[in-house]
Enzyme design. Structure first.
Site, PDB file in Angstrom:
ATOM      1  N   LYS A  33       0.858  -1.199   0.000  1.00 48.55           N
ATOM      2  CA  LYS A  33       0.000   0.000   0.000  1.00 48.55           C
ATOM      3  C   LYS A  33       0.889   1.242   0.000  1.00 48.55           C
ATOM      4  O   LYS A  33       1.891   1.294   0.732  1.00 48.55           O
ATOM      5  CB  LYS A  33      -0.901  -0.028   1.245  1.00 48.55           C
ATOM      6  CG  LYS A  33      -1.939   1.077   1.297  1.00 48.55           C
ATOM      7  CD  LYS A  33      -2.850   0.893   2.521  1.00 48.55           C
ATOM      8  CE  LYS A  33      -3.926   1.963   2.612  1.00 48.55           C
ATOM      9  NZ  LYS A  33      -4.798   1.789   3.796  1.00 48.55           N
ATOM     10  N   SER A  68      -9.753   1.899   2.817  1.00 48.85           N
ATOM     11  CA  SER A  68      -8.862   2.629   1.944  1.00 48.85           C
ATOM     12  C   SER A  68      -7.842   1.756   1.218  1.00 48.85           C
ATOM     13  O   SER A  68      -7.229   2.212   0.259  1.00 48.85           O
ATOM     14  CB  SER A  68      -8.134   3.699   2.753  1.00 48.85           C
ATOM     15  OG  SER A  68      -7.288   3.093   3.712  1.00 48.85           O
ATOM     16  N   SER A 114      -9.982  -0.427   7.055  1.00 44.75           N
ATOM     17  CA  SER A 114      -9.395  -0.282   5.719  1.00 44.75           C
ATOM     18  C   SER A 114      -8.684  -1.506   5.157  1.00 44.75           C
ATOM     19  O   SER A 114      -8.305  -1.493   3.984  1.00 44.75           O
ATOM     20  CB  SER A 114      -8.418   0.888   5.708  1.00 44.75           C
ATOM     21  OG  SER A 114      -9.132   2.071   5.496  1.00 44.75           O
TER      22      SER A 114
HETATM   23  N1  GLN Z   1     -13.148   4.119   6.132  1.00 51.23           N
HETATM   24  C1  GLN Z   1     -12.620   4.545   7.400  1.00 51.23           C
HETATM   25  C2  GLN Z   1     -12.267   6.010   7.342  1.00 51.23           C
HETATM   26  O1  GLN Z   1     -12.570   6.605   6.366  1.00 51.23           O
HETATM   27  C3  GLN Z   1     -11.455   3.708   7.780  1.00 51.23           C
HETATM   28  C4  GLN Z   1     -10.215   4.101   7.118  1.00 51.23           C
HETATM   29  C5  GLN Z   1      -9.041   3.262   7.512  1.00 51.23           C
HETATM   30  O2  GLN Z   1      -9.186   2.238   8.164  1.00 51.23           O
HETATM   31  N2  GLN Z   1      -7.864   3.756   7.145  1.00 51.23           N
HETATM   32  O3  GLN Z   1     -11.704   6.549   8.224  1.00 51.23           O
END
Ligand code: GLN
Length: 486
Positions: A80, A155, A179
């Protein structure tokens, strides 16, 4: 289709070790596959062909010289793009880091290098890991390999779609509120959020430091266990990492599940749950009953507050963590003739809308006069959420829930409504707030053929049981053996 790209990381590592395949051949096969399908999916920010082939050659040479080999010797991994690999670009999918070159390796990267892994590419994400669809990347949106009109989740949507589309057998993601698990669920793969403190975050871009963890993504549970064996462990460079022995997660993975107590939190099985998701989860519960597990209804009474608490805490921490991007120290700089304008313009032009929204929310929640009402209160409710889990684990060994409330939605469907987007994390964020471990495992498909995932939540530092319970499910089902037609 080249057979190599369908193999698991465990199989690939074995074939390399026993000299049936060379790492160069394997690495090239995945890169060729990426060149063929990634223009449609856009999982990768960069494909590192030259870099990966140099690493692969070194592994092949070690093998031909009979040297000691690492656990992932010669096996490709996608990373990532919010994790630093020395001398490679790292953008966190933000314009503000567009030309940033990593000056050192993250601890997980050092560990992967020692284990012999090959870095095939950096994957796309929501800017600074803020999002659930990968639509918040400053550069492009990644697509779901099962249906290109749908989101891959986020994400870590790039990592999830890369593994799902077989352009990499393994990937790293980061998980602050879901994410890793939510995109894994959307793309029909396995994703693991280890217990807070299990994996060092040194060299990963900080989003919300009391929640962030790095973890594995793969087609099978066994491969994620193999990868976590490499990643886990104490690191003095991350003050939140815990000095506790790391078990070999593969040793007890196949243990019989008879007598295992699985908790079903009633707050997660609500009326409005998507009917395809409900059906898939009900089927999974039946599978576990047949494996001899006992199902116990439990309650996590503060679940309703989790989304609100999460968004106060993560935005507050993000507003502090992102203060360092000032146009002076990293990447992008808007040229101005005075310093204050330079800060304003660099941040104004360098950050995207969602990142700005969170910085503003977080700054407000932390400001004098509001701190007690928002941040202070959120921390207290967080403690209650943690206590809910501690109480539940007095009765059960593991908790089972859906990973996400719906299968992956269409690109654009929720991008204009932040609250709807935030609700995609409703089942994953409590795990981060409590700090326990979590895994998402493929457990079915919607009527439209989009994958569905089930989530298992472990006791603190009990990833071993989690892998065991997840592995047995995969042995009894074949969702992980299906591939998207791309
Ligand atoms: N979707 C969640 C957010 O927008 C989690 C994001 C993540 O785990 N990095 O914060």
């Amino acid at each position: 289709m080249n057979e190599i790209i369908k193999m698991t990381a465990t199989e690939l590592a074995e074939k390399i070790r026993t000299k049936q395949l060379k790492s160069v051949e394997i690495t090239q096969a995945f890169i060729n596959r990426a060149k063929e399908v990634d223009p449609k999916i856009k999982a990768y920010m960069n494909i590192n062909e030259e870099y990966a082939l140099v690493q692969a050659k070194i592994s092949d040479q070690k093998i031909s010289e009979g040297k000691d080999l690492g656990a992932l010797e010669g096996v490709p991994v996608a990373i990532k793009d919010n994790i630093l690999i020395k001398d490679l670009k790292m953008t966190a999918s933000s314009k503000i880091l567009e030309n940033y070159i990593a000056p050192y390796d993250a601890t997980v990267i050092e560990k992967l290098k020692t284990a012999g892994a090959v870095f095939v590419g950096k994957t796309n994400l929501d800017e600074f890991a803020m999002g659930s669809s990968t639509e918040n990347s400053a550069f492009f949106t990644t697509r779901n390999p099962w249906n290109l009109e749908h989101i891959p989740g986020g994400s870590s949507g790039g990592s999830a779609s890369a593994v799902s589309a077989m352009t990499a057998p393994l990937a790293l993601g980061t998980d602050t509120g879901g994410s890793i698990r939510q995109p894994a669920s959307c793309c029909g793969i396995v994703g693991v959020k280890p217990t807070y403190g299990r994996v060092s975050r040194f060299g990963a871009v900080a989003f919300a430091s009391s929640l962030d963890q790095i973890g594995p993504m793969s087609k099978t549970v066994e491969d994620s266990a193999l990868l976590l064996n490499v990643l886990a462990g104490y690191d003095k460079k991350d003050s939140t990492s815990i000095n506790k022995p790391v078990p070999n997660y593969l040793v007890n993975i196949n243990k019989d599940l008879k007598g295992i107590k699985i908790g079903l939190p009633k707050e997660y099985f609500i009326d409005g749950l998507d009917s395809d998701v409900k059906k898939a989860i009900d089927n999974a519960i039946e599978v576990y009953k047949n494996l001899g597990c006992e199902m116990i209804e439990i309650s996590l009474p503060h679940t309703d507050y989790a989304v609100a608490v999460y968004y106060i805490i993560c935005c507050s921490e993000a507003s502090a963590n992102l203060a360092r991007y000032d146009g002076v120290r990293y990447g992008f700089r808007a040229e101005c003739d005075n310093l204050l304008d330079e800060y304003r313009k660099s941040r104004g032009q360098g950050f995207g809308a969602e990142v700005k929204r969170r910085i503003m929310l977080g700054t407000y929640a932390l400001s004098a006069g509001y701190y007690d009402a928002y941040y202070g209160k959120a921390q207290k409710v967080r403690t209650l959420i943690k206590q809910d889990f501690e109480k539940a684990y007095e009765k059960v060994d593991i908790i089972l829930t859906p990973s996400a409330p719906t299968p992956a939605f269409k690109i654009g469907e929720k991008s204009s409504d932040p609250l709807q987007m935030y609700l995609s994390d409703i089942f994953t964020i409590s795990c981060n707030l409590a700090g326990v471990g979590g895994i998402s495992v493929p457990c079915g498909f919607s009527k439209g053929g989009i994958p569905i995932g089930l989530q298992l939540l472990s006791k603190y530092f009990d990833e071993e049981t989690m892998f065991n319970v997840a592995y047995k499910y995969q042995q009894a089902t074949d969702y992980h053996k299906q591939f998207p037609r791309i």
